[in-house]
Scaffold this active site. Structure first.
Site, short mmCIF file in Angstrom:
data_model
loop_
_atom_site.label_atom_id
_atom_site.label_comp_id
_atom_site.label_asym_id
_atom_site.label_seq_id
_atom_site.Cartn_x
_atom_site.Cartn_y
_atom_site.Cartn_z
N ARG A 176 36.01 38.72 35.18
CA ARG A 176 36.81 38.84 34.28
C ARG A 176 36.61 38.56 33.08
O ARG A 176 35.36 38.08 32.58
CB ARG A 176 38.39 38.46 34.68
CG ARG A 176 38.80 39.04 35.98
CD ARG A 176 40.19 38.37 36.25
NE ARG A 176 41.11 38.55 35.31
CZ ARG A 176 42.40 38.10 35.58
NH1 ARG A 176 42.63 37.13 36.45
NH2 ARG A 176 43.25 38.41 34.47
N GLU A 235 39.92 24.36 44.60
CA GLU A 235 40.36 24.91 43.77
C GLU A 235 40.45 26.54 44.15
O GLU A 235 39.40 27.28 44.54
CB GLU A 235 39.37 24.96 42.44
CG GLU A 235 39.66 26.12 41.25
CD GLU A 235 38.76 25.87 40.18
OE1 GLU A 235 37.94 24.99 40.15
OE2 GLU A 235 38.63 26.87 39.30
N PRO A 254 51.27 28.08 36.21
CA PRO A 254 51.84 29.01 35.72
C PRO A 254 52.13 30.52 35.73
O PRO A 254 50.70 31.19 36.00
CB PRO A 254 51.52 28.86 34.11
CG PRO A 254 50.07 28.10 34.20
CD PRO A 254 50.27 27.57 35.49
N ASN A 255 53.09 31.17 35.93
CA ASN A 255 53.05 32.60 36.08
C ASN A 255 52.89 33.08 37.42
O ASN A 255 53.11 34.32 37.92
CB ASN A 255 52.07 33.27 35.00
CG ASN A 255 52.64 33.09 33.56
OD1 ASN A 255 53.63 33.08 33.14
ND2 ASN A 255 51.61 32.56 32.86
N ASN A 277 45.86 26.35 42.77
CA ASN A 277 45.55 27.29 41.93
C ASN A 277 46.38 27.11 40.63
O ASN A 277 47.63 27.23 40.54
CB ASN A 277 46.25 28.74 42.47
CG ASN A 277 45.87 29.76 41.70
OD1 ASN A 277 45.40 29.58 40.36
ND2 ASN A 277 46.15 31.13 42.13
N ARG A 327 53.66 40.88 38.61
CA ARG A 327 52.76 40.73 37.52
C ARG A 327 51.33 41.21 37.63
O ARG A 327 50.78 40.81 38.69
CB ARG A 327 52.57 39.17 37.47
CG ARG A 327 51.40 38.48 36.55
CD ARG A 327 51.18 37.13 36.88
NE ARG A 327 50.00 36.67 35.88
CZ ARG A 327 49.34 35.65 35.86
NH1 ARG A 327 49.18 34.97 37.14
NH2 ARG A 327 48.62 35.33 34.93
N HIS A 333 41.68 30.87 43.49
CA HIS A 333 42.25 31.79 42.52
C HIS A 333 42.27 33.37 43.34
O HIS A 333 41.45 33.48 44.06
CB HIS A 333 41.28 32.30 41.42
CG HIS A 333 41.18 30.89 40.61
ND1 HIS A 333 42.11 30.48 39.66
CD2 HIS A 333 40.11 30.04 40.43
CE1 HIS A 333 41.44 29.44 38.91
NE2 HIS A 333 40.42 29.07 39.64
N TYR A 362 46.36 41.48 40.60
CA TYR A 362 46.87 40.10 41.29
C TYR A 362 47.44 40.59 42.74
O TYR A 362 47.86 39.92 43.48
CB TYR A 362 48.02 39.24 40.72
CG TYR A 362 47.15 38.63 39.59
CD1 TYR A 362 46.46 37.69 39.66
CD2 TYR A 362 47.71 38.76 38.37
CE1 TYR A 362 45.73 36.79 38.69
CE2 TYR A 362 46.95 37.89 37.23
CZ TYR A 362 46.04 37.11 37.56
OH TYR A 362 45.40 36.36 36.41
N ALA A 405 46.35 29.57 34.51
CA ALA A 405 45.74 29.29 33.45
C ALA A 405 45.47 27.92 32.88
O ALA A 405 44.37 27.72 32.17
CB ALA A 405 46.52 30.08 32.23
C1 DQA Z 1 44.16 32.81 38.59
C2 DQA Z 1 43.29 33.32 37.49
C3 DQA Z 1 43.51 32.88 36.03
O1 DQA Z 1 42.64 32.95 35.30
C4 DQA Z 1 44.94 33.27 35.58
O2 DQA Z 1 45.24 32.51 34.35
C5 DQA Z 1 46.02 33.26 36.61
C6 DQA Z 1 45.66 33.47 37.77
C7 DQA Z 1 44.02 33.72 39.72
O3 DQA Z 1 44.71 33.26 40.91
O4 DQA Z 1 43.56 34.78 39.90
O5 DQA Z 1 47.23 32.90 36.09
O6 DQA Z 1 44.35 31.74 38.70
#
Ligand code: DQA
Length: 146
Positions: A107, A98, A11-12, A74, A19, A100, A24, A77
């Site tokens: 964070r 995994e 998501p997002n 990825n 964003r 990110h 990011y 959240a």
């Molecule tokens: C994320 C890190 C997560 O904590 C966050 O909720 C994201 C992006 C990252 O790529 O840094 O949406 O996965």
């Protein structure tokens, strides 16, 4: 052995580029996809690149990766909340990296917890879009059965 690697985004991440660019960066998800396709071509991988904002759809994407060479995931959240995604990763038995963009350990405390890390083959975070490239290289480095 399959040469297909699924790069799955939660998501997002469709909002990358606009964003929270301080966290990011400026790259869009299309930029990340182009980077993955270029690296995939170097490594001899066919890349399936997908994004969804829905937890269930992400479970479906993971299930659809069964038999693939690897998954670069990825889960955004959902990393920090989803037993369903963890179970899907375990169920398909595909080596999963995994990734990110941000260094989640630098964070908020709630981002230090991942339901996925214990079932992932490895974890890469903090390198922006390069986290995905490193994830693809990690899959390429694995012996066939791992
Ligand atoms: C994320 C890190 C997560 O904590 C966050 O909720 C994201 C992006 C990252 O790529 O840094 O949406 O996965």
């Amino acid at each position: 052995m399959s040469d297909t690697v699924h790069v799955l985004n939660g998501p997002n991440l469709n909002l990358l580029g606009t964003r929270e660019p301080g966290i990011y960066g400026a790259a869009t998800l299309a930029d990340v996809e182009a980077l993955c396709r270029a690296e995939g071509a170097q490594l001899g991988f066919d890349i399936v690149f997908r994004q969804t904002n829905s937890e269930g759809a992400l479970v479906d994407f993971i299930q659809e990766a069964r038999g693939a060479r690897g998954i670069v995931l990825n889960a955004a959240a959902y990393t920090h909340t989803s037993v369903a995604l963890r179970d899907a990763v375990s169920a398909v038995g595909v080596p999963t990296i995994e990734v990110h963009l941000s260094n989640v350990f630098a964070r908020e405390a709630f981002r230090h917890q991942s339901f996925l890390s214990p079932v992932a083959r490895g974890v890469i975070c903090g390198f922006g879009p390069q986290s995905y490239v490193l994830g693809l290289r990690a899959i390429a480095s694995l012996p066939p059965s791992s």
